[in-house]
Design a protein around this motif. Sequence first.
Motif, mmCIF file in Angstrom:
data_model
loop_
_atom_site.group_PDB
_atom_site.id
_atom_site.type_symbol
_atom_site.label_atom_id
_atom_site.label_comp_id
_atom_site.label_asym_id
_atom_site.label_seq_id
_atom_site.Cartn_x
_atom_site.Cartn_y
_atom_site.Cartn_z
ATOM 1 N N GLU A 126 0.842 -1.213 0.000
ATOM 2 C CA GLU A 126 0.000 0.000 0.000
ATOM 3 C C GLU A 126 0.871 1.254 0.000
ATOM 4 O OE1 GLU A 126 -3.150 0.424 -0.189
ATOM 5 O OE2 GLU A 126 -3.883 -1.621 0.015
ATOM 6 N N ARG A 127 1.996 1.148 0.681
ATOM 7 C CA ARG A 127 2.872 2.305 0.829
ATOM 8 C C ARG A 127 3.340 2.831 -0.538
ATOM 9 N NH1 ARG A 127 6.441 4.375 4.966
ATOM 10 N NH2 ARG A 127 8.138 5.525 3.993
ATOM 11 N N LEU A 128 3.560 1.916 -1.467
ATOM 12 C CA LEU A 128 4.036 2.355 -2.782
ATOM 13 C C LEU A 128 3.048 3.340 -3.403
ATOM 14 C CD1 LEU A 128 6.248 1.503 -5.234
ATOM 15 C CD2 LEU A 128 4.012 1.145 -6.228
ATOM 16 N N ARG A 129 1.784 2.957 -3.347
ATOM 17 C CA ARG A 129 0.757 3.820 -3.947
ATOM 18 C C ARG A 129 0.711 5.175 -3.242
ATOM 19 N NH1 ARG A 129 -3.848 3.269 -7.013
ATOM 20 N NH2 ARG A 129 -3.636 1.025 -7.174
ATOM 21 N N GLU A 130 0.808 5.149 -1.907
ATOM 22 C CA GLU A 130 0.754 6.406 -1.146
ATOM 23 C C GLU A 130 1.925 7.321 -1.503
ATOM 24 O OE1 GLU A 130 0.751 5.057 2.870
ATOM 25 O OE2 GLU A 130 -1.183 4.041 2.641
ATOM 26 N N ARG A 131 3.136 6.749 -1.492
ATOM 27 C CA ARG A 131 4.330 7.551 -1.759
ATOM 28 C C ARG A 131 4.318 8.075 -3.194
ATOM 29 N NH1 ARG A 131 6.696 10.334 0.299
ATOM 30 N NH2 ARG A 131 8.857 9.930 -0.252
ATOM 31 N N TYR A 132 3.913 7.195 -4.109
ATOM 32 C CA TYR A 132 3.869 7.589 -5.517
ATOM 33 C C TYR A 132 2.895 8.754 -5.692
ATOM 34 C CZ TYR A 132 2.646 7.536 -10.452
ATOM 35 O OH TYR A 132 2.399 7.920 -11.747
ATOM 36 N N THR A 133 1.696 8.616 -5.128
ATOM 37 C CA THR A 133 0.652 9.633 -5.306
ATOM 38 C C THR A 133 1.105 10.976 -4.728
ATOM 39 O OG1 THR A 133 -0.954 7.862 -5.132
ATOM 40 C CG2 THR A 133 -1.809 10.082 -4.917
ATOM 41 N N GLU A 134 1.699 10.904 -3.537
ATOM 42 C CA GLU A 134 2.194 12.108 -2.868
ATOM 43 C C GLU A 134 3.213 12.835 -3.768
ATOM 44 O OE1 GLU A 134 2.876 11.024 1.402
ATOM 45 O OE2 GLU A 134 4.826 11.866 0.932
ATOM 46 N N LEU A 135 4.160 12.064 -4.258
ATOM 47 C CA LEU A 135 5.237 12.629 -5.067
ATOM 48 C C LEU A 135 4.708 13.148 -6.407
ATOM 49 C CD1 LEU A 135 8.260 12.969 -4.755
ATOM 50 C CD2 LEU A 135 8.589 10.693 -5.728
ATOM 51 N N TRP A 136 3.857 12.355 -7.023
ATOM 52 C CA TRP A 136 3.316 12.737 -8.331
ATOM 53 C C TRP A 136 2.548 14.050 -8.223
ATOM 54 C CZ3 TRP A 136 4.206 11.233 -13.167
ATOM 55 C CH2 TRP A 136 3.331 11.663 -14.158
ATOM 56 N N GLN A 137 1.755 14.153 -7.156
ATOM 57 C CA GLN A 137 0.957 15.374 -6.990
ATOM 58 C C GLN A 137 1.844 16.583 -6.749
ATOM 59 O OE1 GLN A 137 -1.901 14.332 -4.006
ATOM 60 N NE2 GLN A 137 -3.303 13.434 -5.494
ATOM 61 N N GLU A 138 2.850 16.405 -5.910
ATOM 62 C CA GLU A 138 3.735 17.535 -5.613
ATOM 63 C C GLU A 138 4.454 18.008 -6.877
ATOM 64 O OE1 GLU A 138 5.170 20.534 -3.890
ATOM 65 O OE2 GLU A 138 4.102 19.199 -2.536
ATOM 66 N N ILE A 139 4.815 17.052 -7.698
ATOM 67 C CA ILE A 139 5.600 17.381 -8.889
ATOM 68 C C ILE A 139 4.751 17.953 -10.021
ATOM 69 C CG2 ILE A 139 6.851 16.236 -10.789
ATOM 70 C CD1 ILE A 139 8.203 14.542 -8.626
ATOM 71 N N THR A 140 3.548 17.456 -10.172
ATOM 72 C CA THR A 140 2.788 17.799 -11.377
ATOM 73 C C THR A 140 1.645 18.788 -11.165
ATOM 74 O OG1 THR A 140 1.334 15.911 -11.048
ATOM 75 C CG2 THR A 140 3.265 15.559 -12.442
ATOM 76 N N ARG A 141 1.279 19.065 -9.916
ATOM 77 C CA ARG A 141 0.081 19.887 -9.734
ATOM 78 C C ARG A 141 0.330 21.328 -10.199
ATOM 79 N NH1 ARG A 141 0.520 22.861 -4.764
ATOM 80 N NH2 ARG A 141 2.321 22.048 -3.650
ATOM 81 N N THR A 142 -0.739 21.918 -10.697
ATOM 82 C CA THR A 142 -0.693 23.315 -11.105
ATOM 83 C C THR A 142 -1.244 24.152 -9.957
ATOM 84 O OG1 THR A 142 -1.074 22.659 -13.373
ATOM 85 C CG2 THR A 142 -1.498 24.953 -12.847
#
Lengths: 226, 434
Positions: free
Chosen positions: B231-247
């Motif tokens: 589960e942690r993979l999904r959490e960490r990925y989502t956190e990072l992806w959002q920080e990097i890509t959000r406008t």
Amino acid sequence: MASVSFVDVQHSYPHAIRPTLVDIDWTIRAGEFAVLYGPPGSGKSTLLRVLAGLEAPTGGAVFRGDLDITRMPAPDRDIVMALDSYALYPHLSVADNLGFVLRLAGLSSEEIEQRVAQAAEQLELTEVLASAPAALTSAQRHRVALGRALVRRPSVLLLDEPLNQLGEEDHEQVREQIRTLQAALRITTIYATSSQDDAQALSGGTMAVLDKGRLTVPVREGTAAP
Amino acid sequence: MSAAPLRTPGAGGLSITAAAHAEDLAELPWDQPLAEWPVQKLVGLPRGISRHVVRFVEISGAIVAVKETREHLAVREYYMLKDLVRLDVPCVRPLGFVRGRRDRDGNPLDCALLTTHLRFSLPYRALFTRSMDSGTAARLVDALAVLLVRLHLVGFFWGDVSLSNTLFTRDAEAFQAFLVDAETGELHEELTDGQREHDLTLAHTNIAGEFMDLQAGGLIDPHVDPLGVSERLRERYTELWQEITRTETFSTAERWRVDERVRRLNELGFDVGEIAVTTDIDGVTAHLEPKVVAPGHHVRRLKRLTGVDAKENQARRLLNDLDQYRTSLEYEGLSEEEAAARWKREVFDVVLGAVPADLSGKLEPAQIFHEFLDHRWLRSEAEQRDVPLQEATASYIAEVLRHRRDEASYIRAVDEQDSDTAGFYPPDPQGEHP
């Protein structure tokens, strides 16, 4: 089991030069074994992913039975895509290799045991359930991998080039096993392949040909694209 | 160097396409199935779970991984890995492929894909010990999440995300993950949410299975929760992806938020290539969309200042030491570059220079220095004094480094592997492993 229909399905990847899927109209009846044949890059995997809910179509609709599942989240669709990865875990028994996906889905131990036993019987793996994967023949290992999809008891099973990585000897044997198993279980199945040999060997049921994103040749009368 | 076929002796003959070492590669027993290669040709490296036969051989001092697979898959994967290298994604380096193999009776054999082994890299199974706790498991998964984000940012759909298809190197207290198997991968201009979700779903299933397997083999602490780790993979990925890509949208009076966003991304280790700031027609609100290039902010600063190669977390730690050193020299009015040159000469080189040659393959230089910093800090705290550089270096080498496993190429004798119970595959006890 359930029928599956693609109605005027379109799909384009962002910035792609041409669309991946164009005007796809295709119905597979409940319990049918459908072969989707097309060269690499023709859009087969995308079509399966659209059905599995892993890819949103840019137009059209997808139905399971009478239910419009176009916007339904993938886990709720009851459609399983068997992975072409069939690496088995060496320290887990065959039973645990089959059942771990159910544990992941939160099923009870009793339910897991029962489903694994049933899938093992269907796949002729009952005798080796307690064994380690190292003790299995190559063909048995492929049956375990297929069993991982079957224990989930999907309404629809999607196989994307499932024999792609097999040597010639195993290829025919596993292909035959898949066909026999599907005939016994009557799970609606779409089998995507870029091999003409596979397509011909398996073309007892519905068959469609995908080329450059268009479903061009509905081969079997009354069973291919409407 | 571009790959070119070494030789094609007639129709259907052996053809070796390799970027280097082609002459030496030709000496290998290509007329035998890989699973039957003589043990003396092989290097005993631990391997992950693979659906293919994989073996390691030493060629001109380099360790090469040989994977047997169908020809079209090998050729496709070779060029896919080349693309990933070009895109600066952490992955194994493709070396070449061998086609037209036949056994002594003339029967066709599968093609072989050749990749260069990454020095100091280990498969996840080699990182586990019976005392491994959930912290190590979490750090491995965090590294895989960063890799997956990087792959997705360049438009790579993996199609078979797992710990087995990844190699890990130490990066200070964390790990850095490298893609090993690109067989199922696809490169797109940009990934759809569905493709990213597919990779995450696969990762979730595979990681849970891999940890259940380690647990069944008694290789990890029974308290590690395989489902929780996956589960942690999904959490960490989502956190990072959002920080990097959000406008982000903010008032034009809040321009400082641009700097804040860049700093936050830098702290995560990512460089910001360009920033698109657009304002509304009335000029009241601005929209910020950073174009994240890749991790490497600290790596590049360290390299620029000192020439030292390190991974992101190692670089951050070394730069902290450098910055502290510079502070201590502040009265001398040295520029950043001058202070860095002096730190390199008087601190970094002194520690690394003290490492005896027979211990230098234990860890990468930057990792040795990172561990030295840890050791000096612990000693200083325990003894309530600043332990001098030479003294701390000597005790680190004697008490810590000498007892570390050699990770340059974690080679073990083949006999030792045969009796191993830690989950590695011997070269050929059963032929192909599952």
